[in-house]
Design a protein around this motif. Structure first.
Motif, PDB file in Angstrom:
ATOM      1  N   TYR A 581      43.805  31.577  48.509  1.00 47.12           N
ATOM      2  CA  TYR A 581      44.510  32.375  47.500  1.00 47.12           C
ATOM      3  C   TYR A 581      45.999  32.326  47.780  1.00 47.12           C
ATOM      4  CZ  TYR A 581      45.850  36.531  44.794  1.00 47.12           C
ATOM      5  OH  TYR A 581      46.437  37.398  43.904  1.00 47.12           O
ATOM      6  N   LYS A 582      46.765  31.867  46.784  1.00 49.49           N
ATOM      7  CA  LYS A 582      48.214  31.806  46.901  1.00 49.49           C
ATOM      8  C   LYS A 582      48.880  32.501  45.726  1.00 49.49           C
ATOM      9  CE  LYS A 582      48.516  27.542  49.620  1.00 49.49           C
ATOM     10  NZ  LYS A 582      49.107  26.175  49.701  1.00 49.49           N
ATOM     11  N   GLN A 583      49.990  33.191  46.032  1.00 49.55           N
ATOM     12  CA  GLN A 583      50.870  33.748  45.003  1.00 49.55           C
ATOM     13  C   GLN A 583      52.216  33.067  45.156  1.00 49.55           C
ATOM     14  OE1 GLN A 583      51.283  37.984  44.779  1.00 49.55           O
ATOM     15  NE2 GLN A 583      49.102  38.379  44.820  1.00 49.55           N
ATOM     16  N   GLY A 584      52.488  32.096  44.270  1.00 53.44           N
ATOM     17  CA  GLY A 584      53.701  31.312  44.422  1.00 53.44           C
ATOM     18  C   GLY A 584      53.646  30.529  45.713  1.00 53.44           C
ATOM     19  N   THR A 585      54.616  30.768  46.575  1.00 50.96           N
ATOM     20  CA  THR A 585      54.634  30.086  47.870  1.00 50.96           C
ATOM     21  C   THR A 585      53.974  30.897  48.980  1.00 50.96           C
ATOM     22  OG1 THR A 585      56.817  31.031  48.355  1.00 50.96           O
ATOM     23  CG2 THR A 585      56.762  28.879  47.249  1.00 50.96           C
ATOM     24  N   ALA A 586      53.567  32.126  48.677  1.00 50.42           N
ATOM     25  CA  ALA A 586      52.940  32.985  49.692  1.00 50.42           C
ATOM     26  C   ALA A 586      51.446  32.705  49.768  1.00 50.42           C
ATOM     27  CB  ALA A 586      53.186  34.451  49.358  1.00 50.42           C
ATOM     28  N   ASP A 587      50.973  32.396  50.951  1.00 51.26           N
ATOM     29  CA  ASP A 587      49.555  32.152  51.176  1.00 51.26           C
ATOM     30  C   ASP A 587      48.901  33.465  51.611  1.00 51.26           C
ATOM     31  OD1 ASP A 587      47.044  31.268  51.728  1.00 51.26           O
ATOM     32  OD2 ASP A 587      47.649  29.684  53.121  1.00 51.26           O
ATOM     33  N   LEU A 588      48.049  34.016  50.742  1.00 50.93           N
ATOM     34  CA  LEU A 588      47.394  35.299  51.012  1.00 50.93           C
ATOM     35  C   LEU A 588      45.946  35.118  51.461  1.00 50.93           C
ATOM     36  CD1 LEU A 588      48.743  37.417  48.011  1.00 50.93           C
ATOM     37  CD2 LEU A 588      49.774  37.014  50.249  1.00 50.93           C
ATOM     38  N   SER A 589      45.567  33.895  51.775  1.00 48.16           N
ATOM     39  CA  SER A 589      44.210  33.644  52.259  1.00 48.16           C
ATOM     40  C   SER A 589      43.940  34.480  53.513  1.00 48.16           C
ATOM     41  CB  SER A 589      44.030  32.162  52.576  1.00 48.16           C
ATOM     42  OG  SER A 589      44.271  31.372  51.435  1.00 48.16           O
ATOM     43  N   ASN A 590      42.778  35.029  53.574  1.00 43.90           N
ATOM     44  CA  ASN A 590      42.306  35.894  54.667  1.00 43.90           C
ATOM     45  C   ASN A 590      42.820  37.323  54.564  1.00 43.90           C
ATOM     46  OD1 ASN A 590      40.461  35.782  56.874  1.00 43.90           O
ATOM     47  ND2 ASN A 590      42.166  36.179  58.256  1.00 43.90           N
ATOM     48  N   ASN A 591      43.668  37.629  53.556  1.00 47.01           N
ATOM     49  CA  ASN A 591      44.041  39.022  53.330  1.00 47.01           C
ATOM     50  C   ASN A 591      42.850  39.815  52.822  1.00 47.01           C
ATOM     51  OD1 ASN A 591      46.637  38.351  54.039  1.00 47.01           O
ATOM     52  ND2 ASN A 591      47.580  39.252  52.212  1.00 47.01           N
ATOM     53  N   LYS A 592      42.876  41.107  53.064  1.00 45.22           N
ATOM     54  CA  LYS A 592      41.809  41.965  52.572  1.00 45.22           C
ATOM     55  C   LYS A 592      41.984  42.223  51.075  1.00 45.22           C
ATOM     56  CE  LYS A 592      40.516  44.327  56.835  1.00 45.22           C
ATOM     57  NZ  LYS A 592      40.217  45.647  57.466  1.00 45.22           N
ATOM     58  N   VAL A 593      40.871  42.308  50.369  1.00 40.09           N
ATOM     59  CA  VAL A 593      40.892  42.617  48.944  1.00 40.09           C
ATOM     60  C   VAL A 593      41.332  44.069  48.771  1.00 40.09           C
ATOM     61  CG1 VAL A 593      39.491  42.846  46.860  1.00 40.09           C
ATOM     62  CG2 VAL A 593      39.107  40.927  48.417  1.00 40.09           C
ATOM     63  N   PRO A 594      42.345  44.340  47.949  1.00 40.69           N
ATOM     64  CA  PRO A 594      42.832  45.719  47.810  1.00 40.69           C
ATOM     65  C   PRO A 594      41.846  46.598  47.041  1.00 40.69           C
ATOM     66  CG  PRO A 594      43.925  44.313  46.229  1.00 40.69           C
ATOM     67  CD  PRO A 594      43.104  43.402  47.096  1.00 40.69           C
ATOM     68  N   GLY A 595      41.990  47.911  47.256  1.00 39.77           N
ATOM     69  CA  GLY A 595      41.203  48.875  46.499  1.00 39.77           C
ATOM     70  C   GLY A 595      39.814  49.126  47.022  1.00 39.77           C
ATOM     71  N   VAL A 596      39.423  48.502  48.131  1.00 41.63           N
ATOM     72  CA  VAL A 596      38.079  48.662  48.681  1.00 41.63           C
ATOM     73  C   VAL A 596      38.193  49.255  50.081  1.00 41.63           C
ATOM     74  CG1 VAL A 596      35.908  47.532  49.262  1.00 41.63           C
ATOM     75  CG2 VAL A 596      37.305  46.649  47.372  1.00 41.63           C
ATOM     76  N   ALA A 597      37.687  50.460  50.274  1.00 44.82           N
ATOM     77  CA  ALA A 597      37.773  51.127  51.571  1.00 44.82           C
ATOM     78  C   ALA A 597      36.836  50.463  52.576  1.00 44.82           C
ATOM     79  CB  ALA A 597      37.418  52.602  51.435  1.00 44.82           C
ATOM     80  N   PRO A 598      37.310  50.145  53.784  1.00 44.00           N
ATOM     81  CA  PRO A 598      36.406  49.575  54.798  1.00 44.00           C
ATOM     82  C   PRO A 598      35.248  50.500  55.149  1.00 44.00           C
ATOM     83  CG  PRO A 598      38.694  49.261  55.425  1.00 44.00           C
ATOM     84  CD  PRO A 598      38.707  50.189  54.252  1.00 44.00           C
ATOM     85  N   THR A 599      35.515  51.818  55.115  1.00 45.28           N
ATOM     86  CA  THR A 599      34.464  52.798  55.429  1.00 45.28           C
ATOM     87  C   THR A 599      34.480  53.908  54.388  1.00 45.28           C
ATOM     88  OG1 THR A 599      34.675  52.379  57.805  1.00 45.28           O
ATOM     89  CG2 THR A 599      33.557  54.411  57.133  1.00 45.28           C
ATOM     90  N   THR A 600      33.332  54.151  53.802  1.00 43.36           N
ATOM     91  CA  THR A 600      33.138  55.298  52.911  1.00 43.36           C
ATOM     92  C   THR A 600      31.920  56.058  53.394  1.00 43.36           C
ATOM     93  OG1 THR A 600      34.055  54.101  51.017  1.00 43.36           O
ATOM     94  CG2 THR A 600      32.748  56.067  50.554  1.00 43.36           C
ATOM     95  N   ASN A 601      32.107  57.339  53.660  1.00 41.20           N
ATOM     96  CA  ASN A 601      31.000  58.153  54.157  1.00 41.20           C
ATOM     97  C   ASN A 601      30.932  59.455  53.365  1.00 41.20           C
ATOM     98  OD1 ASN A 601      28.906  58.292  56.379  1.00 41.20           O
ATOM     99  ND2 ASN A 601      29.924  60.258  56.659  1.00 41.20           N
ATOM    100  N   VAL A 602      29.770  59.721  52.783  1.00 39.00           N
ATOM    101  CA  VAL A 602      29.558  60.935  51.998  1.00 39.00           C
ATOM    102  C   VAL A 602      28.360  61.674  52.585  1.00 39.00           C
ATOM    103  CG1 VAL A 602      29.239  61.915  49.703  1.00 39.00           C
ATOM    104  CG2 VAL A 602      30.385  59.703  49.959  1.00 39.00           C
ATOM    105  N   THR A 603      28.572  62.932  52.942  1.00 35.44           N
ATOM    106  CA  THR A 603      27.529  63.753  53.558  1.00 35.44           C
ATOM    107  C   THR A 603      27.335  65.020  52.737  1.00 35.44           C
ATOM    108  OG1 THR A 603      28.100  62.937  55.759  1.00 35.44           O
ATOM    109  CG2 THR A 603      26.819  64.967  55.651  1.00 35.44           C
TER     110      THR A 603
END
Length: 703
Positions: A581-603
């Motif tokens: 994945y590239k944006q112009g000349t910036a290589d964003l490969s291996n970046n995390k997908v935004p908007g998705v929490a690594p941990t979600t816990n509901v009790t």
């Protein structure tokens, strides 16, 4: 033994798909154990324990009792792998396993149905805010791509059902509620289950001044759900919906503005006016009418065929323009099931087709303080979507069950731009975008271990063409270069119960590889457009656990004080990253997908007594996650505490009163319930209400 099981299941399926979907006892599912709950996902109509897919269930208690404010958002957020946002009251955004990366607003990349009737249109859009949670009795969420039976989409599928109507009974329920920030609502529900029919008529009103400036909402919903057994073999059903919704859109804030005054709406800049000055908001009227015909030839063959028509009147005064859109949709779906219970390997075959068509007239005007000004663009868009599918479900020796499905999907767009004075009298420009038809397979294998545990593994494929709101963004024009997403999901799951069904568990792990991922961009004015972003690699673990502190024998005892004492937990762990994945000349490969929490816990803790007192406490935690593709901005962790206390009591034989009070954001955190990802000017933040409360009453009479 297999023959004896298949025939009762077939009879139960016919019952569920026709009248029983409306005539079941509303609270029955809440008391069933995991190995007894029936689901409709993938047309199995089997126990959840025997269904080889990740399916989240919400009962009437989850939808209408656990939380006080009548919105779908908090209930959906109790399911692992599901995330619902409400950037402003009435503005829903829904993600299943991270599918919201392409949704600045609305519900995209997800298919929805109401008892086989498609609610998602041919353009891939779902008016989720046209539904009122008070008219819903059950939701099934199928997580992950389900294109083998439900057509285009990589996010998942949602199956809605209406309120239960007990057989041989008529009832009327009136309700009213009030709360913080000018919240007020009322409703009436009339149900009758007599004379071989089940009819539910619901009207609900809701309004609020809103927590933020420029965030008021007014919503009226009317729904009619009816099912009629016209003969022992034939059932006819009807669904009619009407929604009149207006909500203001305050717009996003940057971090400094969010910290200084989270209640503010979007400020003016040197070149653009403020949200309030432009009276930014949404005016939306939706009408939907659908009919379903079910015919059971015998105890082995049955068919359900549905047709529907819909209309939408939409207006959106925005910072830079004023969009007016009318949309007319029609479509149908037919599903035939054939059972072969007597062969060496008992098999159920499901075959069918679906066709959807939408015609949209879309015009953009200048916006002069909330009034449409000179026309800028005049465009028409026709969307067509067709699906044919075949699925077989075979019982194998040694308690194995194999499901194999395949569908063919064809999506086509036709676009015409007409001349306007602003365009200098240019001729009409017809364009087309026909996506290559694709075949989507799915294979799943399940094995049961005794009566209480099962495990499954599945490989499924998904395909999601750009929606009409993506090929034609809000500023107008038609994107002929945007490609469809396509992905493959690998999943394993384990579910079951132990300790005499007091402990229940449902665990799934998956890896989803998506190509041509569609992501959102926005220009300097905040208008969105969309691009393909190479590949994403999405890995996740979802777990749902619950424990009843008291045994089933205690609950059935005539001297018992409690009718429910349950602790439950939903955990979601994700690792989503871009690839190539590239944006112009910036290589964003291996970046995390935004908007998705690594941990979600509901009790949560649910407690109910036979005297009528009930209480629900829910705590939600989201770990920080990135708000842009470059991974330079992190969201704050979210900690949200909600609680409801109520008293439900019978007054004689026919009357029931239910009084409740509910608190939201009881920790009084400043947080955003829905971020604007990749926002220009770093305007990521849409503040949710501070500590607030709501109280209400329901009065019901039956005869």
């Amino acid at each position: 033994m297999k023959k004896r099981l298949l025939l009762p299941l077939f009879c139960l399926q016919a019952c569920i798909q026709s009248v029983s979907a409306q005539m079941s006892t509303p609270s029955l599912e809440d008391t069933l154990q995991l190995n007894e709950v029936m689901v409709r996902g993938y047309a199995t109509n089997r126990r959840l324990l025997e269904t080889p897919a990740s399916i989240g269930l919400l009962s009437r208690r989850d939808l209408n009792q656990r939380f006080g404010t009548p919105t779908l958002v908090p209930a959906l957020n109790t399911l692992p792998g599901v995330r619902a946002d409400e950037r402003s009251p009435g503005s829903y955004r829904l993600a299943i396993r991270g599918s919201a990366i392409r949704s600045p607003f609305g519900v995209r990349n997800i298919k929805t149905y109401w008892n086989e009737l498609p609610l998602t249109d041919a353009g891939g859009n779902t008016p989720l805010n046209a539904l009122d949670v008070r008219a819903l009795g059950r939701i099934e969420v199928i997580k992950g791509p389900s294109g083998s039976l439900y057509g285009a989409g990589t996010g998942g599928t949602i199956l809605f059902s209406g309120l239960g109507v007990p057989a041989g009974q008529t009832s009327v329920e009136v309700s009213a509620l009030g709360g913080s920030y000018g919240l007020y609502g009322n409703g009436i529900s009339i149900q009758t289950g007599k004379n071989n029919s089940a009819i539910s008529l619901n009207y609900n009103h809701l309004q609020s001044d809103g927590y933020r400036d420029q965030s008021a909402v007014v919503r009226d919903n009317l729904s009619l759900v009816g099912s009629f057994n016209v003969s022992p073999k034939r059932t006819i059903s009807v669904l009619a919906l009407y929604s009149d919704l207006h909500y203001q859109t305050p717009g996003g804030l940057n971090e400094a503005q969010f910290r200084a005054n989270p209640r503010a709406s979007r400020f003016a800049t040197a070149t653009l006016p403020s949200s309030a000055a432009q009276q930014a908001g949404i005016y939306q009227k939706v009408g939907y009418l659908g009919f379903s015909h079910e015919y059971r030839w015998n105890d082995r063959i049955q068919n359900t065929t549905v047709i529907y028509g819909s209309t939408t009147d939409f207006a959106n005064p925005f910072i830079t323009n004023y969009e007016k859109r009318t949309d007319q949709g029609l479509g149908g779906r037919t599903v035939t099931q054939i059972r072969f219970p007597n062969g060496p390997v008992p098999t159920v075959v499901t075959v069918g087709a679906e066709y959807l068509r939408n015609f949209t007239v879309d015009r953009n005007f200048g916006n002069r303080g909330g009034i449409a000004d000179t026309i800028q663009t005049d465009e028409e868009l026709i969307a067509r979507q067709s699906t044919v599918f075949l699925q077989s479900e075979t019982e194998l020796p040694a308690r194995f069950r194999l499901t194999a499905g395949l569908s063919r999907n064809d999506i086509r767009y036709g676009f015409t731009r007409f001349s306007t004075r602003a365009a200098g009298g240019a001729p009409a420009i017809p364009l087309t975008r026909n996506f290559t038809p694709v075949w989507l397979p799915r294979v799943a294998l399940l094995r049961t271990f005794g009566q209480n545990v099962s495990a499954f593994a599945s490989i499924s494929t998904g395909y999601s063409a750009p929606s009409t709101q993506e090929v034609r963004p809000s500023t107008g024009g038609f994107n002929t270069t945007l490609n469809a997403e396509r992905g493959t999901s690998y999943e394993v799951g384990l579910r079951g119960s132990a300790f005499r069904s007091r402990l229940r568990f449902d665990i799934a792990a998956y890896q989803f590889r998506l190509t041509e991922t569609i992501v959102r961009r926005s220009d300097a004015a905040g208008a969105e457009f969309f691009v393909n972003a190479g590949r994403t690699d999405q890995r996740g673990l979802e777990a749902q656990l619950s424990y009843d502190f008291l045994s089933p024998a205690y609950y059935t005892s005539p001297t018992a004080f409690f009718s429910l004492v349950r602790l439950w937990n939903s955990l979601t762990l994700t690792e989503y990253r871009f690839r190539d994945y590239k944006q112009g000349t910036a290589d964003l490969s291996n970046n995390k997908v935004p908007g998705v929490a690594p941990t979600t816990n509901v009790t949560g803790i649910d407690a109910e007594t036979k005297a009528g007192i009930y209480a629900h406490v829910t705590y939600q935690f989201l770990s920080p996650f990135y708000l842009n593709d470059a991974n330079t901005v992190l969201a704050d962790p979210t900690q949200l505490l909600q609680a409801t206390l109520g008293f439900r009591h019978s007054l004689g034989k026919n009357w029931t009163v239910d009084v409740y009070a509910s608190g939201d954001n009881l920790l009084d955190r400043t947080y955003s319930l829905g971020y604007d990802l990749n926002a220009v000017g770093n305007r990521y933040y849409n503040a949710a209400p501070a500590r607030n409360g709501v109280g209400g009453v329901r009065l019901r009479v039956k005869w």
